[in-house]
Write a protein that holds these residues in place. Structure first.
Motif, mmCIF file in Angstrom:
data_model
loop_
_atom_site.group_PDB
_atom_site.id
_atom_site.type_symbol
_atom_site.label_atom_id
_atom_site.label_comp_id
_atom_site.label_asym_id
_atom_site.label_seq_id
_atom_site.Cartn_x
_atom_site.Cartn_y
_atom_site.Cartn_z
ATOM 1 N N GLY A 6 0.813 -1.214 0.000
ATOM 2 C CA GLY A 6 0.000 0.000 0.000
ATOM 3 C C GLY A 6 0.842 1.258 0.000
ATOM 4 O O GLY A 6 0.519 2.237 -0.673
ATOM 5 N N GLY A 7 1.936 1.229 0.765
ATOM 6 C CA GLY A 7 2.824 2.382 0.776
ATOM 7 C C GLY A 7 3.477 2.626 -0.566
ATOM 8 O O GLY A 7 3.608 3.767 -1.021
ATOM 9 N N TRP A 9 2.269 1.757 -3.488
ATOM 10 C CA TRP A 9 1.242 2.251 -4.405
ATOM 11 C C TRP A 9 0.937 3.736 -4.147
ATOM 12 O O TRP A 9 0.779 4.532 -5.073
ATOM 13 N N HIS A 10 0.876 4.104 -2.875
ATOM 14 C CA HIS A 10 0.592 5.499 -2.533
ATOM 15 C C HIS A 10 1.691 6.419 -3.072
ATOM 16 O O HIS A 10 1.392 7.469 -3.674
ATOM 17 N N ARG A 11 2.936 6.037 -2.870
ATOM 18 C CA ARG A 11 4.026 6.882 -3.366
ATOM 19 C C ARG A 11 4.023 6.942 -4.893
ATOM 20 O O ARG A 11 4.259 7.998 -5.489
ATOM 21 N N THR A 14 0.873 9.023 -6.126
ATOM 22 C CA THR A 14 1.023 10.443 -5.765
ATOM 23 C C THR A 14 2.047 11.116 -6.649
ATOM 24 O O THR A 14 1.842 12.235 -7.129
ATOM 25 N N ALA A 69 -5.539 9.805 -6.714
ATOM 26 C CA ALA A 69 -4.463 10.001 -5.732
ATOM 27 C C ALA A 69 -4.827 11.004 -4.649
ATOM 28 O O ALA A 69 -4.051 11.177 -3.697
ATOM 29 N N HIS A 70 -5.973 11.680 -4.797
ATOM 30 C CA HIS A 70 -6.398 12.698 -3.824
ATOM 31 C C HIS A 70 -5.344 13.795 -3.687
ATOM 32 O O HIS A 70 -4.963 14.182 -2.577
#
Length: 614
Positions: A6-7, A9-11, A14, A69-70
């Motif tokens: 998850g981390g 994917w978030h990076r 973003t 990505a908000h």
């Protein structure tokens, strides 16, 4: 493993959705000095301060990747009101640092050209175009830079061909207004607001009146030294809310977990949410918008017993009270007579003492250095009269007479002359509650000020120059405290060292009144050079309306009045934000900022030597 993926994917998402260039970012803190100088050089209001802008939701259309990505929901709009020019804390819009820096310079030029009230919600687009045209006409050197910025900004903006018809019309109007300032009167109506325009200033958010937000019957006010600092320095918006009544129909009047069950009972620790020792600063760090409400109750974060006026038996000894002083109202542009009441105080129970042990060596060194400035006697040769004969002149006259040369009979005596330094100095120290803050593990600001005054007294005692030491603090305009540490006619002895050691911090910083009374003291001195050294650690501030632009302008008018009386003011401060307002008060060469407060004791005497060397 799930959290790790998850981390990643978030990076990834973003970084892919963010339309910025962090490697080329330019920060406002690095542009602070340049921003202030350029803003005033272009004709901007010298009383305005430059501050970072808060990020707000712009409501414009975003791409699908940004929505996933908000990111891109908020933007820091440049804005200006009658007190502050707000610029983004960081600009990373372009891939080159030079372009991001040029954007800062253009926004500063826009802020200087715009009138303070010219950014109303209904005409801010026309006002920006008028300011752009005026800037390009007055400063043609900006033309090529502006053209490059327009091309770079347009390249980053959404394509009108991919927008709905109403938003596309507004986008085309924005592009035309950027290319030809003054050609667009207003934007076409659209369901969504357009994407933020980086080259324009936006209407400033409505400020909250502090005097309305404070309950009138509150007995204790926020101390100046009790401020907490956000570690991230992130700006946030505030909104006005009604104070909740504490009643909620959905809440039970008791704690449901306190009900015992006959089937099972487990003793566990309560959750963190119910902990009574919540950290307000940590909670505020998670908020983007802070709500402000008026309450009549005191809170622990506001209560500080140091602000209660001490009883007459424990307070300093009043020497003279009811000294009336004027104050400048910058909104009315009027000097109000007899607005402030000052009390001259002597420290109570200040026992004479010797110099602290850790200052003995630097004091000895400073005495040796300043002894060179002591007025000394010297003999002038070949004078027409004097107490003794000039042997060299007599021998020279005898030889000229014997050889038949003309003899100079105008001189032949020695005269003794004593060259005096025609100057005096008054040191005015800030003794407000903010000096109670710690600058290291062993020293507070007030301790640094005490050491500075001790060493300053030792250094000037070696020169023989007349000097006085005073301190000031305040609690509203009717209670301004002016502490007499050393008058000009008092010797720098153990009694004065005891007064310095008895100094205590308290209250606020109404510096304008302190400068006006110090000017009255210096105006009575016969010396030709009258130096006023001000030791401060922050902006003018008091519990009433004396803050922000009001305090800055009153201080500036008091300094102008001091200069008219022949006084030369100079400020020594440890305020890291002083670069934004000190040039407006003291001029470009009338102040110095010490990044390390511990340097003040050694630097103060040397600054005095530099200021009086001419």
């Amino acid at each position: 493993m799930e959290e790790f993926i998850g981390g990643l994917w978030h990076r990834f998402i973003t970084r892919a959705a963010t339309r910025s260039y962090p490697q080329a970012a330019v920060r406002l803190v690095d542009m602070e000095r340049t921003a202030g100088i350029l803003f005033r050089a272009l004709g901007g209001d010298p009383g305005l301060r430059v501050a970072p802008a808060a990020e707000t939701e712009h409501g414009a259309r975003r791409g699908w990747l940004a929505r996933i990505a908000h990111v891109g929901e908020k933007a820091a709009h440049a804005a200006r009101d009658d007190e502050t020019l707000r610029l983004p804390a960081e600009i990373a819009l372009f891939p080159e640092c030079s372009q991001n820096r040029d954007l800062y310079l253009w926004l500063i030029a826009q802020g200087a050209a715009l009138p303070a009230d010219g950014l109303a919600a209904d005409n801010w687009i026309a006002a920006n175009q008028a300011a752009s045209a005026a800037t390009l006409m007055a400063f043609p050197g900006f033309a090529s830079r502006y053209q490059r910025l327009v091309e770079a900004v347009v390249a980053e903006r959404p394509d009108p061909r991919k927008l709905p018809a109403d938003e596309a019309a507004a986008e085309r109007a924005i592009r035309q207004a950027l290319a030809e300032p003054g050609s667009v009167a207003a934007l076409p109506a659209a369901k969504r607001p357009p994407a933020p325009v980086a080259l324009w200033l936006y209407p400033a958010p409505v400020a909250i009146d502090r005097r309305q937000s404070e309950p009138p019957a509150t007995p204790a006010e926020r101390p100046e030294g009790g401020k907490t600092q956000d570690a991230t320095d992130r700006r946030r918006q505030a909104q006005r809310e009604d104070m909740p009544d504490g009643k909620n129909g959905l809440n039970l009047p008791f704690r449901a977990e306190s009900l015992l069950s006959f089937a099972e009972y487990v003793k566990v620790n309560r959750g963190q949410d119910d902990d009574a020792s919540d950290d307000p600063a940590r909670a505020a760090a998670d908020m983007d918008r802070i709500s402000v409400a008026q309450d009549t109750r005191d809170t622990a974060s506001k209560l500080r017993f140091d602000l209660d006026l001490p009883s007459a038996a424990h307070d300093d000894i009043p020497l003279q009270s009811g000294i009336l002083l004027p104050e400048w109202d910058w909104k009315k542009q009027q000097l109000k007579r007899d607005m402030c009441s000052l009390t001259l105080l002597d420290p109570r129970n200040a026992a004479p003492c010797e110099l602290p042990a850790h200052l003995l060596r630097p004091a000895r060194r400073l005495r040796h250095q300043f002894e060179a400035l002591t007025p000394a006697r010297r003999w002038l040769k070949n004078q027409p009269e004097g107490p003794e004969l000039d042997i060299d002149a007599c021998v020279r006259a005898f030889a000229d007479r014997r050889t038949g040369h003309a003899v100079d009979s105008t001189g032949g005596y020695l005269a003794c002359e004593r060259r005096e330094r025609d100057l005096c100095c008054l040191v005015l120290a800030d003794l407000s509650l903010s000096t109670d803050t710690w600058v290291s593990d062993e020293q507070r600001v007030i301790d640094v000020i005490r050491d500075s005054l001790w060493l300053f007294s030792e250094a000037l005692g070696a020169t023989g120059d007349p000097f006085g030491l005073y301190g000031f603090s305040s609690r509203k305009r009717d209670h301004i405290r002016f502490h007499r540490i050393k008058d000009f006619d008092e010797p720098a002895d153990a009694r004065i060292r005891g007064r310095i050691g008895a100094l205590k911090p308290g209250f606020y910083t109404r510096i304008g009144a302190g400068i006006r009374y110090a000017t009255q003291i210096l105006a009575k001195r016969p010396e030709s050079l009258k130096l006023l050294l001000i030791l401060s650690d922050g902006k003018p501030n008091d519990v009433d309306h004396y803050e922000g632009r009001y305090g800055i302008e009153d201080t500036r008018m008091s300094l102008n009045a001091a200069r008219q009386e022949g006084v030369r003011p100079f400020c020594v401060t440890i305020d890291k934000e002083g670069q934004g307002y000190l040039p407006h008060l003291f001029g470009p060469a009338g102040y110095t900022i010490l990044r390390k407060p511990s340097e003040l004791p050694a630097r103060l005497p040397l600054l005095y030597a530099q200021l009086t060397s001419a």
